[in-house]
Design an enzyme around this catalytic site. Structure first.
Site, PDB file in Angstrom:
ATOM      1  N   TYR A  46      11.107   7.666 -36.831  1.00  0.00           N
ATOM      2  CA  TYR A  46       9.897   7.944 -36.053  1.00  0.00           C
ATOM      3  C   TYR A  46       9.937   9.343 -35.449  1.00  0.00           C
ATOM      4  O   TYR A  46       8.917   9.968 -35.236  1.00  0.00           O
ATOM      5  CB  TYR A  46       9.749   6.933 -34.913  1.00  0.00           C
ATOM      6  CG  TYR A  46       9.095   5.620 -35.288  1.00  0.00           C
ATOM      7  CD1 TYR A  46       9.650   4.800 -36.258  1.00  0.00           C
ATOM      8  CD2 TYR A  46       7.932   5.206 -34.655  1.00  0.00           C
ATOM      9  CE1 TYR A  46       9.058   3.585 -36.579  1.00  0.00           C
ATOM     10  CE2 TYR A  46       7.335   3.994 -34.967  1.00  0.00           C
ATOM     11  CZ  TYR A  46       7.900   3.192 -35.932  1.00  0.00           C
ATOM     12  OH  TYR A  46       7.313   1.998 -36.243  1.00  0.00           O
TER      13      TYR A  46
ATOM     14  N   LYS B 171      21.723  -1.126 -42.320  1.00  0.00           N
ATOM     15  CA  LYS B 171      21.768  -1.017 -43.782  1.00  0.00           C
ATOM     16  C   LYS B 171      22.988  -0.152 -44.097  1.00  0.00           C
ATOM     17  O   LYS B 171      22.883   0.921 -44.704  1.00  0.00           O
ATOM     18  CB  LYS B 171      20.447  -0.404 -44.289  1.00  0.00           C
ATOM     19  CG  LYS B 171      20.266  -0.424 -45.797  1.00  0.00           C
ATOM     20  CD  LYS B 171      19.992  -1.807 -46.368  1.00  0.00           C
ATOM     21  CE  LYS B 171      19.977  -1.739 -47.885  1.00  0.00           C
ATOM     22  NZ  LYS B 171      19.883  -3.071 -48.518  1.00  0.00           N
TER      23      LYS B 171
ATOM     24  N   ASP C  58      17.897  -6.307 -45.013  1.00  0.00           N
ATOM     25  CA  ASP C  58      17.174  -7.125 -46.001  1.00  0.00           C
ATOM     26  C   ASP C  58      17.550  -8.594 -45.843  1.00  0.00           C
ATOM     27  O   ASP C  58      16.693  -9.484 -45.854  1.00  0.00           O
ATOM     28  CB  ASP C  58      17.417  -6.610 -47.437  1.00  0.00           C
ATOM     29  CG  ASP C  58      18.876  -6.308 -47.743  1.00  0.00           C
ATOM     30  OD1 ASP C  58      19.721  -6.344 -46.830  1.00  0.00           O
ATOM     31  OD2 ASP C  58      19.175  -6.033 -48.930  1.00  0.00           O
TER      32      ASP C  58
ATOM     33  N   ASP D 182      10.746  -2.458 -35.739  1.00  0.00           N
ATOM     34  CA  ASP D 182       9.286  -2.560 -35.847  1.00  0.00           C
ATOM     35  C   ASP D 182       8.929  -3.631 -36.870  1.00  0.00           C
ATOM     36  O   ASP D 182       8.118  -4.524 -36.609  1.00  0.00           O
ATOM     37  CB  ASP D 182       8.711  -1.205 -36.262  1.00  0.00           C
ATOM     38  CG  ASP D 182       7.200  -1.246 -36.421  1.00  0.00           C
ATOM     39  OD1 ASP D 182       6.537  -1.846 -35.558  1.00  0.00           O
ATOM     40  OD2 ASP D 182       6.696  -0.688 -37.418  1.00  0.00           O
TER      41      ASP D 182
ATOM     42  N   ASP E 169       7.422  -7.860 -36.208  1.00  0.00           N
ATOM     43  CA  ASP E 169       6.169  -8.416 -36.744  1.00  0.00           C
ATOM     44  C   ASP E 169       6.488  -9.695 -37.507  1.00  0.00           C
ATOM     45  O   ASP E 169       5.803 -10.710 -37.378  1.00  0.00           O
ATOM     46  CB  ASP E 169       5.475  -7.429 -37.707  1.00  0.00           C
ATOM     47  CG  ASP E 169       4.409  -6.585 -37.028  1.00  0.00           C
ATOM     48  OD1 ASP E 169       4.602  -6.248 -35.839  1.00  0.00           O
ATOM     49  OD2 ASP E 169       3.398  -6.263 -37.683  1.00  0.00           O
TER      50      ASP E 169
HETATM   51  C1  IPM Z   1       4.573  -1.252 -32.323  1.00  0.00           C
HETATM   52  C2  IPM Z   1       3.521  -0.518 -33.110  1.00  0.00           C
HETATM   53  C3  IPM Z   1       3.805   0.982 -33.023  1.00  0.00           C
HETATM   54  C4  IPM Z   1       5.172   1.233 -33.623  1.00  0.00           C
HETATM   55  C5  IPM Z   1       2.737   1.881 -33.663  1.00  0.00           C
HETATM   56  C6  IPM Z   1       1.363   1.599 -33.128  1.00  0.00           C
HETATM   57  C7  IPM Z   1       3.085   3.330 -33.536  1.00  0.00           C
HETATM   58  O1  IPM Z   1       3.480  -0.972 -34.411  1.00  0.00           O
HETATM   59  O2  IPM Z   1       4.692  -1.029 -31.111  1.00  0.00           O
HETATM   60  O3  IPM Z   1       5.301  -2.048 -32.919  1.00  0.00           O
HETATM   61  O4  IPM Z   1       5.291   1.374 -34.839  1.00  0.00           O
HETATM   62  O5  IPM Z   1       6.127   1.292 -32.857  1.00  0.00           O
HETATM   63 MN    MN Z   2       4.815  -2.605 -34.853  1.00  0.00          MN
END
Ligand code: IPM
Ligand code: MN
Length: 352
Positions: free
Chosen positions: A142, A189, A221, A245, A249
């Site tokens: 990032y 990794k 993975d 990240d 999710d």
């Molecule tokens: C999160 C989001 C952010 C990230 C984006 C919006 C930059 O997906 O907070 O997980 O990737 O960190």
């Molecule tokens: Mn995210």
């Protein structure tokens, strides 16, 4: 006590969910006798539209002067579909994390009994799962050097980590593991990436300092598979920015909805509290988004920024009651609006 909180709703559904969370904060403060002062700040696409900058200096000043930041979401499809855009809403979130030194993002994943069936995973797999993802937030790809060469035909993002950055996030993760079930999983990794080998080496060096914590190492993975194969295996997961990240999710599937997962970003300056979900532009302005992730982020704010555990618990209990009573938005199969859920939770806190 007098609490000064920066309110940064951002874009998309951000303003709607933050409105509900701030209502809940006001309610908790009146029940527990705190005074709260809100200061608004622009961030993301709305800040670009107004100031040409996704994280304007004045917003930074507000954050620095506050005790905590309540953040909504940033993003706008206008930018997603335009790769040539020089300025993007997400840069605002990255800038805020970097300038406040928020190197750790804590993302707890819990399950609610009545929602176990909402998970795309088998009920017996998710029921009782309870883990904490510790995501490094100000390093890795990032923030490493990035760019284009060969006239734009080659692009690069560099993953960089220093020992200092790795050690401080690992230390935090070890400490959280120590306070929980004493099981830490370091996700990397290391079979491919140099940065991962540094992570693994530093973690191994630190292990003797935490003899009470059982540590295991998992390639990312494999971790992505184990998270949905046996989520109950995990207690504390620590990993670098991009892996964290993606994995969080995925982890939201364990809870049943992205709309449930809260987070705290902590580090050097003012801590920030935000849902893990994004700006969900398709739902913006429709009063249908799930405000629970933002409301639970407010609970984390009381606990982490102010050390007010009882206030945090009052919010959590009211949220759990709303879910058990079926007062939920459509992502959880319910028929309630964003504000109805927020009102119900707020009333519950007062009625208590
Ligand atoms: C999160 C989001 C952010 C990230 C984006 C919006 C930059 O997906 O907070 O997980 O990737 O960190
Ligand atoms: Mn995210």
């Amino acid at each position: 006590m007098r609490l000064s909180i920066a309110k940064l709703p951002g874009d998309g559904i951000g303003p709607e969910v933050v409105e509900q969370a701030s209502k809940v904060v006001d309610t908790v403060c009146s029940r527990f006798g705190h005074e709260v002062e809100w200061t608004f700040g622009y961030v993301g696409a709305c800040a670009i539209a107004k100031f040409g900058d996704p994280y304007p200096e004045r917003t930074h000043a507000v954050c620095m002067a506050s005790d905590a930041v309540l953040f909504g979401a940033v993003g706008d499809p206008k930018y997603d579909n335009d790769p040539s855009s020089k300025v993007r809403p997400e840069q605002g979130l990255l800038a805020i994390r970097k300038s406040l030194g928020l190197y750790a993002n804590l993302r707890p994943v819990e399950t609610f009994k009545s929602l176990a069936e909402r998970s795309p995973l088998k009920t017996e797999l998710v029921d009782g799962a309870d883990f904490l993802c510790v995501r490094e937030l100000t390093g890795g790809m990032y923030f490493g050097e990035k760019g284009l060469r060969d006239g734009g035909d080659t692009a690069f993002d560099t993953c960089v980590y220093s020992r200092f950055e790795v050690e401080r996030i690992l230390r935090l993760a070890f400490e959280y593991a120590r306070r929980r079930r004493k099981h830490l999983t370091v996700v990397d990794k290391a079979n491919v990436m140099e940065t991962s080998r540094l992570w693994r080496a530093v973690a191994k060096e630190m292990e003797p300092e935490y003899p009470d914590v059982a540590v295991d190492y998992m390639f990312v993975d494999n971790a992505a598979m184990q998270l949905i194969r046996c989520p109950k295996f995990f207690d504390v997961i620590v990993t670098e920015n991009t892996f964290g990240d993606i994995l969080t999710d995925e982890a939201s599937c364990v809870s049943g909805s992205m709309g449930l997962l809260a987070s705290a970003s902590v580090g050097e300056h003012t801590s920030l509290f935000e849902p893990i979900h994004g700006s969900y532009p398709q739902a913006a302005g429709k009063n249908i988004a799930n405000p629970v992730a933002s409301i639970l982020s407010a609970a984390m704010m009381f606990e982490y920024a102010f050390g007010f555990m009882e206030e945090g618990r009052a919010i959590r209990e009211a949220v759990a009651a709303s879910i058990e009573s079926g007062v939920v938005t459509e992502d959880l199969g319910g028929g309630c609006s964003t504000s109805e859920v927020g009102d119900w939770i707020s009333d519950k806190i007062i009625r208590k």
